[in-house]
Design a protein around this motif. Structure first.
Motif, PDB file in Angstrom:
ATOM      1  N   LEU A   1      -3.514   2.480   8.925  1.00 47.28           N
ATOM      2  CA  LEU A   1      -3.981   1.939   7.652  1.00 47.28           C
ATOM      3  C   LEU A   1      -5.267   1.153   7.868  1.00 47.28           C
ATOM      4  O   LEU A   1      -5.354   0.290   8.721  1.00 47.28           O
TER       5      LEU A   1
ATOM      6  N   ARG B   1       0.123   2.164  11.224  1.00 52.71           N
ATOM      7  CA  ARG B   1       0.107   3.615  11.067  1.00 52.71           C
ATOM      8  C   ARG B   1      -1.286   4.107  10.645  1.00 52.71           C
ATOM      9  O   ARG B   1      -1.422   4.999   9.808  1.00 52.71           O
TER      10      ARG B   1
ATOM     11  N   THR C   1      -4.375  -1.646  -2.471  1.00 46.56           N
ATOM     12  CA  THR C   1      -3.029  -2.155  -2.667  1.00 46.56           C
ATOM     13  C   THR C   1      -2.593  -1.914  -4.105  1.00 46.56           C
ATOM     14  O   THR C   1      -3.423  -1.743  -5.008  1.00 46.56           O
TER      15      THR C   1
ATOM     16  N   THR D   1       3.690   0.862   2.758  1.00 47.42           N
ATOM     17  CA  THR D   1       3.234   0.148   3.940  1.00 47.42           C
ATOM     18  C   THR D   1       2.730  -1.228   3.531  1.00 47.42           C
ATOM     19  O   THR D   1       2.495  -1.499   2.352  1.00 47.42           O
TER      20      THR D   1
ATOM     21  N   ALA E   1       0.856  -1.183   0.000  1.00 47.44           N
ATOM     22  CA  ALA E   1       0.000   0.000   0.000  1.00 47.44           C
ATOM     23  C   ALA E   1       0.895   1.237   0.000  1.00 47.44           C
ATOM     24  O   ALA E   1       2.075   1.171   0.349  1.00 47.44           O
TER      25      ALA E   1
ATOM     26  N   VAL F   1      -7.902   0.796   2.191  1.00 51.33           N
ATOM     27  CA  VAL F   1      -6.762   1.348   1.451  1.00 51.33           C
ATOM     28  C   VAL F   1      -6.388   0.380   0.331  1.00 51.33           C
ATOM     29  O   VAL F   1      -6.208  -0.809   0.558  1.00 51.33           O
TER      30      VAL F   1
ATOM     31  N   GLU G   1       0.835   5.142   1.414  1.00 51.71           N
ATOM     32  CA  GLU G   1       0.171   6.127   2.281  1.00 51.71           C
ATOM     33  C   GLU G   1       1.044   7.355   2.413  1.00 51.71           C
ATOM     34  O   GLU G   1       2.121   7.303   3.000  1.00 51.71           O
ATOM     35  N   GLY G   2       0.587   8.454   1.843  1.00 53.61           N
ATOM     36  CA  GLY G   2       1.316   9.700   1.993  1.00 53.61           C
ATOM     37  C   GLY G   2       2.764   9.605   1.548  1.00 53.61           C
ATOM     38  O   GLY G   2       3.648  10.219   2.147  1.00 53.61           O
TER      39      GLY G   2
END
Length: 223
Positions: free
Chosen positions: A157, A155, A163, A148, A141, A161, A143-144
């Motif tokens: 997740l 964090r 993949t 991840t 994934a 979210v 994230e920002g």
């Protein structure tokens, strides 16, 4: 560094006598497509590893001068897998961050993005793409801007979210590999360790990309 040491078993019978990176897309080998893309992005010092039918790759690439690049060949007596091949070639790659791309990737990715990407000690930066039909669950994934694991609870997740798939294109600081001895070694455990330490950044690319892993995928590109 272009990774070209694999046996290409899923590509048989096409790879029975030809290493996968030398198979053609539109009359030009996969590795030549990559060399020209890297060169056009200003990357002229290249390393390519070779093992299975490695003499063919070494003879085809030579010193790289016909493409206007400088090419070194890292010969592996047995395939060392992705991380093992990179670790074996570290003396050729030097002390500065370097790009790695799988030799069976066909892509329009603009490598100049990675030339300008800052990266610090022990860090890596992965290019992610939409999940192809042969990898529907994806790999990681994003994230920002941080890579991840696609699991709830990391964090913040959440299950919704999306993949994405690792494209086989990455930028690494050489120290990313310093703690690992030479020998056969897959890359995934190193990436997992870096994710746990928040050392992997990433970006999403939505342009032309194909992992040319089977005769059917190669045929589709040659339509």
């Amino acid at each position: 560094m272009i990774l070209a040491a694999g046996e290409g078993r899923r590509m048989r019978p096409l790879t029975a006598q030809t290493p996968k990176p030398l198979l053609n897309v539109k009359g030009v080998s996969l590795v030549e497509h990559l060399v020209m893309k890297l060169r056009d992005a200003g990357i002229v010092d290249l390393v390519i590893n070779a093992s299975y039918l490695g003499d063919q790759i070494a003879n085809f690439c030579g010193d790289g001068s016909r493409w206007g690049v400088r090419m070194q060949i890292s010969i592996e007596t047995v395939p060392l897998e992705t991380a093992g091949g990179i670790i074996e070639a570290l003396p050729m790659l030097g002390n500065d961050p370097f790009i790695v791309v799988n030799g069976d990737v066909f892509t329009a990715y603009p490598f100049e993005r990675l030339v300008a990407k800052p990266i610090s000690h022990r860090q890596g930066h992965l290019v992610l793409v939409d999940n192809p039909s042969h990898n529907p669950l994806g790999d990681f994934a994003l994230e920002g801007g941080e890579i991840t694991h696609p699991a709830a609870g990391h964090r913040g997740l959440s299950d919704n979210v999306d993949t994405l798939t690792f494209s086989g294109i990455a930028l690494y600081h050489p120290s990313f590999f310093y703690n690992f001895p030479r020998g056969r070694r897959p890359l995934k455990p190193l990436l997992d360790e870096a994710i746990a330490s928040s050392l992997l950044s990433g970006e999403y690319f939505d342009g032309i990309w194909s992992d040319v892993g089977t005769p059917e995928r190669l045929a589709d590109l040659n339509l």
